[in-house]
Scaffold this motif. Structure first.
Motif, mmCIF file in Angstrom:
data_model
loop_
_atom_site.group_PDB
_atom_site.id
_atom_site.type_symbol
_atom_site.label_atom_id
_atom_site.label_comp_id
_atom_site.label_asym_id
_atom_site.label_seq_id
_atom_site.Cartn_x
_atom_site.Cartn_y
_atom_site.Cartn_z
ATOM 1 N N LYS A 1 0.828 -1.200 0.000
ATOM 2 C CA LYS A 1 0.000 0.000 0.000
ATOM 3 C C LYS A 1 0.863 1.252 0.000
ATOM 4 C CE LYS A 1 -4.095 -1.894 2.269
ATOM 5 N NZ LYS A 1 -4.951 -1.836 3.477
ATOM 6 N N ARG A 2 1.978 1.220 0.748
ATOM 7 C CA ARG A 2 2.869 2.380 0.771
ATOM 8 C C ARG A 2 3.469 2.639 -0.618
ATOM 9 N NH1 ARG A 2 4.801 0.283 5.812
ATOM 10 N NH2 ARG A 2 6.634 -0.553 4.733
ATOM 11 N N ARG A 3 3.882 1.564 -1.285
ATOM 12 C CA ARG A 3 4.440 1.724 -2.630
ATOM 13 C C ARG A 3 3.395 2.301 -3.583
ATOM 14 N NH1 ARG A 3 6.747 -3.349 -1.414
ATOM 15 N NH2 ARG A 3 5.154 -4.418 -2.668
ATOM 16 N N LYS A 4 2.185 1.792 -3.478
ATOM 17 C CA LYS A 4 1.117 2.305 -4.331
ATOM 18 C C LYS A 4 0.847 3.781 -4.049
ATOM 19 C CE LYS A 4 -0.080 -1.149 -6.932
ATOM 20 N NZ LYS A 4 0.029 -1.039 -8.406
ATOM 21 N N GLN A 5 0.845 4.163 -2.784
ATOM 22 C CA GLN A 5 0.604 5.552 -2.425
ATOM 23 C C GLN A 5 1.732 6.446 -2.931
ATOM 24 O OE1 GLN A 5 -2.169 6.784 -1.002
ATOM 25 N NE2 GLN A 5 -1.275 8.825 -1.347
ATOM 26 N N GLN A 6 2.979 5.942 -2.832
ATOM 27 C CA GLN A 6 4.118 6.699 -3.337
ATOM 28 C C GLN A 6 4.024 6.886 -4.847
ATOM 29 O OE1 GLN A 6 6.479 8.100 -1.409
ATOM 30 N NE2 GLN A 6 7.262 9.081 -3.268
ATOM 31 N N GLU A 7 3.591 5.833 -5.539
ATOM 32 C CA GLU A 7 3.422 5.941 -6.988
ATOM 33 C C GLU A 7 2.353 6.972 -7.336
ATOM 34 O OE1 GLU A 7 2.538 2.056 -8.376
ATOM 35 O OE2 GLU A 7 4.563 1.259 -8.024
ATOM 36 N N ARG A 8 1.257 6.961 -6.549
ATOM 37 C CA ARG A 8 0.200 7.950 -6.793
ATOM 38 C C ARG A 8 0.697 9.362 -6.516
ATOM 39 N NH1 ARG A 8 -3.230 3.865 -4.549
ATOM 40 N NH2 ARG A 8 -2.970 4.779 -2.467
ATOM 41 N N ASP A 9 1.483 9.526 -5.442
ATOM 42 C CA ASP A 9 2.023 10.851 -5.120
ATOM 43 C C ASP A 9 2.973 11.339 -6.203
ATOM 44 O OD1 ASP A 9 0.570 10.733 -2.817
ATOM 45 O OD2 ASP A 9 2.251 10.139 -1.525
ATOM 46 N N ASP A 10 3.843 10.440 -6.677
ATOM 47 C CA ASP A 10 4.771 10.819 -7.748
ATOM 48 C C ASP A 10 4.023 11.224 -9.012
ATOM 49 O OD1 ASP A 10 6.806 10.249 -6.032
ATOM 50 O OD2 ASP A 10 7.247 8.254 -6.864
ATOM 51 N N TYR A 11 2.987 10.496 -9.313
ATOM 52 C CA TYR A 11 2.202 10.812 -10.509
ATOM 53 C C TYR A 11 1.515 12.171 -10.359
ATOM 54 C CZ TYR A 11 -1.349 10.454 -14.146
ATOM 55 O OH TYR A 11 -2.155 10.704 -15.232
ATOM 56 N N ASP A 12 0.958 12.412 -9.168
ATOM 57 C CA ASP A 12 0.302 13.702 -8.928
ATOM 58 C C ASP A 12 1.309 14.848 -9.026
ATOM 59 O OD1 ASP A 12 -2.055 12.355 -8.544
ATOM 60 O OD2 ASP A 12 -1.925 12.345 -6.347
ATOM 61 N N GLU A 13 2.531 14.613 -8.526
ATOM 62 C CA GLU A 13 3.561 15.653 -8.593
ATOM 63 C C GLU A 13 3.946 15.953 -10.041
ATOM 64 O OE1 GLU A 13 8.029 16.551 -6.774
ATOM 65 O OE2 GLU A 13 6.929 14.721 -6.218
ATOM 66 N N LEU A 14 4.090 14.902 -10.832
ATOM 67 C CA LEU A 14 4.391 15.104 -12.246
ATOM 68 C C LEU A 14 3.269 15.856 -12.957
ATOM 69 C CD1 LEU A 14 5.960 11.645 -13.196
ATOM 70 C CD2 LEU A 14 7.148 13.844 -13.021
#
Length: 258
Positions: free
Chosen positions: A189-202
């Protein structure tokens, strides 16, 4: 028995009387004996009626374990012999009254037999005495029984403790696996959340870049929004100074003509 001659007593129920004719055909003759009924017992004579004898057998079984165990073994042997009798058309187990038979043998409880469980037992009153409390009259056998009971209790306690320990180990192992799965799931779940955060930042940086190209924001605002510089007083002062220099460069120079 075993080819020897002699006399025997056979107790037959009224529905078992065809067995007399069956034996007669095999040259074994039976003669009927008279039994005294309850009303025929005279004063001063020992009561040998059925009810009195059953009561005497029950009393002996309640005070001597040897008698109690022999009665139980006799009941089990009788039932199995009755069930496996070659004249099963005469001796049918389903037609046998187990209650009076157990009473006649002085039983305190009905034995745990599948033949008994499948039948309806009537006309049997269990004794108020607990069979486990009945002692042997012979002291040596009673001491041996008590020792066997203690050994059995210790063995059962040890087996129960071992069983509980195994159950505890299985529970701990199950809980450990469950916790490990939860940790793995949490990391996922943490990895998924990090991926979502990175995508939102991009996505955010891409939107800011489009605004910069359209001239909607300055380069300084873009750098602050993307985290390239900090929006503090120093950065602001530097930005103002840079803007001032840019404005001075843009001022038109006028030359005086003489």
């Amino acid at each position: 028995r075993m080819g020897r001659s002699g006399n025997s007593v056979v107790y037959l129920l009224p529905k078992e009387e065809p067995y007399v004719e069956f034996l007669a055909r095999r040259q074994v003759k039976l003669s009927e004996a008279e039994l005294a009924s309850d009303a025929e017992v005279a004063d001063g004579e020992a009561d040998t009626s059925t009810s009195a004898m059953c009561a005497r057998f029950r009393g002996l079984a309640e005070t001597d374990r040897d008698v109690m165990e022999k009665g139980a073994r006799a009941f089990v042997s009788f039932i199995r012999g009755y069930k496996e009798h070659h004249c099963n058309f005469i001796f049918t187990l389903s037609d046998l009254d187990l209650g009076p038979l157990a009473t006649g043998l002085g039983l305190l409880r009905m034995p745990a037999m599948k033949e008994v469980k499948k039948s309806r037992v009537a006309d049997f009153q269990p004794s108020a005495i607990d069979p486990d409390t009945v002692r042997f009259k012979e002291k040596g056998r009673e001491k041996q029984r008590q020792r066997a009971m203690r050994d059995k209790a210790a063995k059962e306690a040890s087996e129960l403790e071992s069983k509980q320990l195994k159950q505890k180990e299985r529970r701990e192992e199950s809980n450990s696996k469950k916790e490990q799965q939860e940790r793995q799931q949490t990391a996922f779940k943490r990895r998924k959340q990090q991926e979502r955060d990175d995508y939102d930042e991009l996505e955010s940086e891409y939107r800011m870049l489009k605004k910069l190209k359209k001239g909607q924001i300055s380069e300084f605002d873009f750098d602050v929004a993307t985290g390239l510089i900090e929006d503090d007083a120093t950065a602001t002062g530097t930005h103002d100074k840079k803007n001032k220099q840019q404005k001075q460069k843009k001022k038109p120079k006028f030359q005086m003509q003489k």
